[in-house]
Design a protein around this motif. Structure first.
Motif, PDB file in Angstrom:
ATOM      1  N   SER A   1      35.076  45.738  47.573  1.00 24.34           N
ATOM      2  CA  SER A   1      36.047  45.839  46.483  1.00 24.34           C
ATOM      3  C   SER A   1      37.308  45.056  46.799  1.00 24.34           C
ATOM      4  N   ILE A   2      37.788  45.191  48.032  1.00 25.42           N
ATOM      5  CA  ILE A   2      38.981  44.449  48.445  1.00 25.42           C
ATOM      6  C   ILE A   2      38.722  42.945  48.412  1.00 25.42           C
ATOM      7  N   ALA A   3      37.533  42.552  48.869  1.00 27.45           N
ATOM      8  CA  ALA A   3      37.179  41.128  48.868  1.00 27.45           C
ATOM      9  C   ALA A   3      37.173  40.564  47.449  1.00 27.45           C
ATOM     10  N   LEU A   4      36.691  41.367  46.501  1.00 29.43           N
ATOM     11  CA  LEU A   4      36.673  40.900  45.114  1.00 29.43           C
ATOM     12  C   LEU A   4      38.071  40.784  44.537  1.00 29.43           C
ATOM     13  N   LEU A   5      38.945  41.726  44.872  1.00 27.78           N
ATOM     14  CA  LEU A   5      40.331  41.649  44.400  1.00 27.78           C
ATOM     15  C   LEU A   5      41.003  40.380  44.929  1.00 27.78           C
ATOM     16  N   ASN A   6      40.725  40.034  46.179  1.00 26.92           N
ATOM     17  CA  ASN A   6      41.252  38.789  46.742  1.00 26.92           C
ATOM     18  C   ASN A   6      40.656  37.573  46.043  1.00 26.92           C
ATOM     19  N   LYS A   7      39.362  37.666  45.754  1.00 22.93           N
ATOM     20  CA  LYS A   7      38.689  36.557  45.072  1.00 22.93           C
ATOM     21  C   LYS A   7      39.299  36.297  43.702  1.00 22.93           C
TER      22      LYS A   7
ATOM     23  N   GLY B   1      48.732  47.466  40.070  1.00 22.02           N
ATOM     24  CA  GLY B   1      49.219  48.233  38.930  1.00 22.02           C
ATOM     25  C   GLY B   1      48.693  47.733  37.601  1.00 22.02           C
ATOM     26  N   VAL B   2      48.194  46.481  37.570  1.00 18.86           N
ATOM     27  CA  VAL B   2      47.662  45.927  36.321  1.00 18.86           C
ATOM     28  C   VAL B   2      46.203  46.311  36.112  1.00 18.86           C
ATOM     29  N   LEU B   3      45.613  46.992  37.095  1.00 20.45           N
ATOM     30  CA  LEU B   3      44.206  47.351  37.011  1.00 20.45           C
ATOM     31  C   LEU B   3      44.027  48.719  36.349  1.00 20.45           C
ATOM     32  N   GLU B   4      42.995  48.837  35.558  1.00 20.18           N
ATOM     33  CA  GLU B   4      42.711  50.080  34.850  1.00 20.18           C
ATOM     34  C   GLU B   4      41.211  50.326  34.830  1.00 20.18           C
ATOM     35  N   GLU B   5      40.847  51.579  35.029  1.00 22.03           N
ATOM     36  CA  GLU B   5      39.441  51.955  34.941  1.00 22.03           C
ATOM     37  C   GLU B   5      39.107  52.382  33.519  1.00 22.03           C
TER      38      GLU B   5
ATOM     39  N   VAL C   1      39.274  46.851  34.886  1.00 17.29           N
ATOM     40  CA  VAL C   1      39.797  45.834  33.986  1.00 17.29           C
ATOM     41  C   VAL C   1      41.194  45.411  34.429  1.00 17.29           C
ATOM     42  N   ASN C   2      41.443  44.096  34.419  1.00 17.49           N
ATOM     43  CA  ASN C   2      42.775  43.541  34.651  1.00 17.49           C
ATOM     44  C   ASN C   2      43.472  43.453  33.308  1.00 17.49           C
ATOM     45  N   ASN C   3      44.414  44.365  33.052  1.00 22.19           N
ATOM     46  CA  ASN C   3      45.086  44.399  31.759  1.00 22.19           C
ATOM     47  C   ASN C   3      45.957  43.171  31.514  1.00 22.19           C
ATOM     48  N   LYS C   4      46.421  42.548  32.583  1.00 19.73           N
ATOM     49  CA  LYS C   4      47.277  41.380  32.435  1.00 19.73           C
ATOM     50  C   LYS C   4      46.489  40.179  31.901  1.00 19.73           C
ATOM     51  N   SER C   5      45.288  39.964  32.463  1.00 19.51           N
ATOM     52  CA  SER C   5      44.456  38.839  32.016  1.00 19.51           C
ATOM     53  C   SER C   5      43.406  39.281  31.007  1.00 19.51           C
ATOM     54  N   ASN C   6      43.340  40.594  30.754  1.00 21.10           N
ATOM     55  CA  ASN C   6      42.346  41.166  29.838  1.00 21.10           C
ATOM     56  C   ASN C   6      40.928  40.760  30.243  1.00 21.10           C
ATOM     57  N   LYS C   7      40.660  40.904  31.543  1.00 18.01           N
ATOM     58  CA  LYS C   7      39.368  40.489  32.079  1.00 18.01           C
ATOM     59  C   LYS C   7      38.747  41.624  32.874  1.00 18.01           C
ATOM     60  N   VAL C   8      37.436  41.799  32.708  1.00 16.80           N
ATOM     61  CA  VAL C   8      36.699  42.781  33.497  1.00 16.80           C
ATOM     62  C   VAL C   8      36.378  42.169  34.859  1.00 16.80           C
ATOM     63  N   LEU C   9      36.825  42.835  35.927  1.00 13.58           N
ATOM     64  CA  LEU C   9      36.574  42.314  37.266  1.00 13.58           C
ATOM     65  C   LEU C   9      35.160  42.642  37.725  1.00 13.58           C
TER      66      LEU C   9
ATOM     67  N   ASN D   1      42.283  36.991  42.952  1.00 17.83           N
ATOM     68  CA  ASN D   1      43.714  36.763  43.171  1.00 17.83           C
ATOM     69  C   ASN D   1      44.574  37.853  42.524  1.00 17.83           C
ATOM     70  N   VAL D   2      44.141  39.105  42.692  1.00 12.77           N
ATOM     71  CA  VAL D   2      44.897  40.236  42.156  1.00 12.77           C
ATOM     72  C   VAL D   2      45.914  40.679  43.212  1.00 12.77           C
TER      73      VAL D   2
END
Length: 211
Positions: A182-188, A195-199, A11-19, A190-191
């Protein structure tokens, strides 16, 4: 006790979105098993009132149809509460249906009650034998020999192997998980700051499956 499956979310806590979700074999087997769900069971689970389009009305029409208008040996339950097709070597049946199947076992067939010389079988208990017109009520268990061999040889059943973890997107795209993907998705997404990511680990049960 209700059976539940675990799913790990990034989860991106900054955007409150599940990646994306990180899932094991049991969850992926369940997800893919949805493709085998009979439409009558879908309507029953979602309820005919909430079914989009006219299928809910069709389901209700069958419910209200008097047995005097159906062919002898036919049961409306075949349409209203259809049997799940047998899923090869699957140790975890659909949670959606585990408490909602009818009394007829999905692995049970029936033969004529009049004579053992009639070799017809049916999945609908009480159907009429084509030869003598007696009801077919004698239980005949069906054994999946190939499935048993597969289960013994690899130690597991279901659809997918457990040697890898799988990635599940919010649009239900499923792919084997890897560091590169996983890295490709983070780039997609735009993360830039990890540090804003949480499991977060969530449990999926009957309520979550329907929705």
């Amino acid at each position: 006790m209700e059976k539940k499956l675990s799913l790990k979310l990034l989860v991106n806590n900054k955007s409150n979105k599940v990646l994306f979700g990180e899932a094991g074999k049991d969850f992926i087997d369940f997800l893919m098993s949805l493709l085998a769900l009979p439409i009558g069971s879908v309507i029953r689970l979602l309820t005919k009132q909430n079914m989009v389009g006219c299928l809910g009305k069709l389901y209700e029409s069958v419910e209200n149809l008097s047995d005097s208008y159906t062919q002898p040996g036919h049961n409306k339950n075949f349409l209203l509460n259809p049997l799940m097709p047998s899923i090869p070597s699957c140790p975890n049946p659909l949670l959606l249906l585990e408490n909602r199947t009818n009394s007829q076992s999905k692995n049970m067939y029936y033969r004529c009650s009049n004579s053992s010389s009639h070799y017809y079988v049916t999945r609908i208990k009480g159907s009429l034998c084509p030869t003598c017109k007696f009801q077919m009520t004698i239980e005949v268990p069906y054994v999946f020999l190939n499935n048993i061999e597969n289960t013994v040889s690899n130690g597991e059943g279901g659809f997918v192997k457990s040697v890898v973890t799988y990635m599940v997107m919010d649009d239900l795209v499923v792919t084997p998980m890897s560091t590169i993907s996983s890295i490709a998705l983070l780039n997609k997404f735009n993360v830039k700051d990890t540090g804003v990511l949480e499991e977060k680990v969530v449990e999926v049960g009957m309520k979550e499956e329907i929705h």
